[in-house]
Scaffold this active site. Sequence first.
Site, PDB file in Angstrom:
ATOM      1  N   MET A  35      30.674  33.797  39.215  1.00  0.00           N
ATOM      2  CA  MET A  35      29.572  33.524  40.144  1.00  0.00           C
ATOM      3  C   MET A  35      29.870  34.167  41.498  1.00  0.00           C
ATOM      4  O   MET A  35      29.305  33.772  42.524  1.00  0.00           O
ATOM      5  CB  MET A  35      29.371  32.014  40.297  1.00  0.00           C
ATOM      6  CG  MET A  35      28.941  31.365  38.985  1.00  0.00           C
ATOM      7  SD  MET A  35      28.059  29.818  39.198  1.00  0.00           S
ATOM      8  CE  MET A  35      29.276  28.828  40.003  1.00  0.00           C
ATOM      9  N   LEU A  38      34.906  36.378  44.637  1.00  0.00           N
ATOM     10  CA  LEU A  38      36.049  36.634  43.760  1.00  0.00           C
ATOM     11  C   LEU A  38      37.375  36.426  44.491  1.00  0.00           C
ATOM     12  O   LEU A  38      37.510  36.724  45.682  1.00  0.00           O
ATOM     13  CB  LEU A  38      35.973  38.068  43.217  1.00  0.00           C
ATOM     14  CG  LEU A  38      34.691  38.419  42.454  1.00  0.00           C
ATOM     15  CD1 LEU A  38      34.784  39.844  41.899  1.00  0.00           C
ATOM     16  CD2 LEU A  38      34.412  37.440  41.325  1.00  0.00           C
ATOM     17  N   HIS A  39      38.354  35.913  43.747  1.00  0.00           N
ATOM     18  CA  HIS A  39      39.701  35.699  44.288  1.00  0.00           C
ATOM     19  C   HIS A  39      40.729  36.120  43.229  1.00  0.00           C
ATOM     20  O   HIS A  39      40.344  36.640  42.163  1.00  0.00           O
ATOM     21  CB  HIS A  39      39.883  34.239  44.729  1.00  0.00           C
ATOM     22  CG  HIS A  39      39.482  33.242  43.679  1.00  0.00           C
ATOM     23  ND1 HIS A  39      40.136  33.118  42.473  1.00  0.00           N
ATOM     24  CD2 HIS A  39      38.480  32.322  43.649  1.00  0.00           C
ATOM     25  CE1 HIS A  39      39.572  32.163  41.755  1.00  0.00           C
ATOM     26  NE2 HIS A  39      38.553  31.666  42.439  1.00  0.00           N
ATOM     27  N   GLY A  41      42.311  34.559  41.107  1.00  0.00           N
ATOM     28  CA  GLY A  41      42.080  33.967  39.777  1.00  0.00           C
ATOM     29  C   GLY A  41      41.183  34.876  38.951  1.00  0.00           C
ATOM     30  O   GLY A  41      41.472  35.174  37.784  1.00  0.00           O
ATOM     31  N   HIS A  42      40.087  35.345  39.574  1.00  0.00           N
ATOM     32  CA  HIS A  42      39.191  36.265  38.860  1.00  0.00           C
ATOM     33  C   HIS A  42      39.917  37.578  38.547  1.00  0.00           C
ATOM     34  O   HIS A  42      39.733  38.155  37.471  1.00  0.00           O
ATOM     35  CB  HIS A  42      37.948  36.577  39.711  1.00  0.00           C
ATOM     36  CG  HIS A  42      37.096  35.376  40.007  1.00  0.00           C
ATOM     37  ND1 HIS A  42      37.005  34.826  41.263  1.00  0.00           N
ATOM     38  CD2 HIS A  42      36.314  34.631  39.211  1.00  0.00           C
ATOM     39  CE1 HIS A  42      36.176  33.788  41.220  1.00  0.00           C
ATOM     40  NE2 HIS A  42      35.747  33.645  39.996  1.00  0.00           N
ATOM     41  N   LYS A 153      41.650  28.502  32.704  1.00  0.00           N
ATOM     42  CA  LYS A 153      42.011  27.172  32.205  1.00  0.00           C
ATOM     43  C   LYS A 153      41.735  26.095  33.249  1.00  0.00           C
ATOM     44  O   LYS A 153      41.724  24.916  32.930  1.00  0.00           O
ATOM     45  CB  LYS A 153      43.495  27.145  31.847  1.00  0.00           C
ATOM     46  CG  LYS A 153      43.854  27.861  30.567  1.00  0.00           C
ATOM     47  CD  LYS A 153      45.347  27.658  30.340  1.00  0.00           C
ATOM     48  CE  LYS A 153      45.825  28.229  29.045  1.00  0.00           C
ATOM     49  NZ  LYS A 153      47.297  28.083  28.915  1.00  0.00           N
ATOM     50  N   ARG A 192      35.464  27.436  45.833  1.00  0.00           N
ATOM     51  CA  ARG A 192      35.085  26.304  46.688  1.00  0.00           C
ATOM     52  C   ARG A 192      36.169  25.934  47.700  1.00  0.00           C
ATOM     53  O   ARG A 192      35.910  25.138  48.603  1.00  0.00           O
ATOM     54  CB  ARG A 192      34.716  25.091  45.830  1.00  0.00           C
ATOM     55  CG  ARG A 192      33.389  25.266  45.109  1.00  0.00           C
ATOM     56  CD  ARG A 192      32.907  23.971  44.466  1.00  0.00           C
ATOM     57  NE  ARG A 192      31.527  24.055  44.050  1.00  0.00           N
ATOM     58  CZ  ARG A 192      31.113  24.305  42.799  1.00  0.00           C
ATOM     59  NH1 ARG A 192      31.996  24.506  41.841  1.00  0.00           N
ATOM     60  NH2 ARG A 192      29.828  24.365  42.512  1.00  0.00           N
TER      61      ARG A 192
HETATM   62  O1  PAF Z   1      33.045  29.415  35.963  1.00  0.00           O
HETATM   63  C1  PAF Z   1      32.075  30.020  36.469  1.00  0.00           C
HETATM   64  O2  PAF Z   1      32.211  30.800  37.418  1.00  0.00           O
HETATM   65  C2  PAF Z   1      30.677  29.763  35.913  1.00  0.00           C
HETATM   66  O3  PAF Z   1      30.536  28.450  35.474  1.00  0.00           O
HETATM   67  C3  PAF Z   1      30.278  30.758  34.816  1.00  0.00           C
HETATM   68  C4  PAF Z   1      31.160  30.623  33.583  1.00  0.00           C
HETATM   69  C5  PAF Z   1      30.354  32.179  35.349  1.00  0.00           C
HETATM   70  C6  PAF Z   1      28.837  30.488  34.383  1.00  0.00           C
HETATM   71  O4  PAF Z   1      27.933  30.599  35.440  1.00  0.00           O
END
Ligand code: PAF
Length: 281
Positions: A35, A38-39, A41-42, A153, A192
């Site tokens: 969503m 990005l950090h 983790g992503h 996870k 968040r």
């Molecule tokens: O974990 C998230 O960022 C969201 O819940 C996802 C999996 C991208 C779905 O909108």
Amino acid sequence: MKIISCPLELKEYLKGENNSTSFQGNRTIGFVPTMGALHQGHISLIKKAKEQNELVVVSIFLNPTQFLKGEDLDKYPKRDEADKQICKLSGVDILFFPHVADMYTNDEVTLCAPKVRGYVLEGNSRPSHFNGVLTVVMKLLNIVTPTRAYFGKKDAQQLNLISLMVKQLFMSTQIIPVDTVRESDGLALSSRNAYLSPNDREEALKISSSLRQASAMVVKNILDSKEIIKEMRNTLGDLEVFYVEVLNRDFEQLSHVEIGNTIILVEVRVGTTRLLDNIWL
Ligand code: PAF
């Protein structure tokens, strides 16, 4: 890096990639849905996707249907330009960046989360949240048709429900769980975390401390769930606790930790922010 916002254009583009003459058969596609904001983790999800696949697709879509009325949809951190840079520098091949109107109409077919697993823990305080998550992930998987899709996870219940959806609906994407990335002081990375004041951030460290404490108890062979939960709640102190649970990997309650088959999960409110974390034992 190619940026595409239209779902059908992305489907066509991926078909073309697969028909490209330099490859025998279909290219493996690794997919990281996000969503945005990005950090690291992503980035660790993207890295794993790059290691295991020939083509990496990332989506950035702030999915409105997984937010309940009054939640933080409007203030959710948005860093589009920085996110694009991160994707580019991380070697992403295709960034899927749809608008809400590309993904939803006014009258929609919607998936329902399972009545038990979808309505405990986070689903208990956020009913319908997982309907929104499953629906959007289903759409995204149908658009990208990835070989593998990567989920953290940290959102263990989300990961569990998506794995269940893929299995029960006989979908062919493989769901790959990826370890939580933490700050050096233990705080699990989350978009968040941007909401936390310096004081909140200090308080939030109680979450990872409580999980470290649980893990230390297990090392000392204290496996009783009630004892572990009691100690963890003490460590969480006066934070508002939504739940502390000791579950097996199928999300059923355990009276005792079973090494290799346990997740201990916590969700609390720190200031105005809900934070969740867990350890897999
Ligand atoms: O974990 C998230 O960022 C969201 O819940 C996802 C999996 C991208 C779905 O909108």
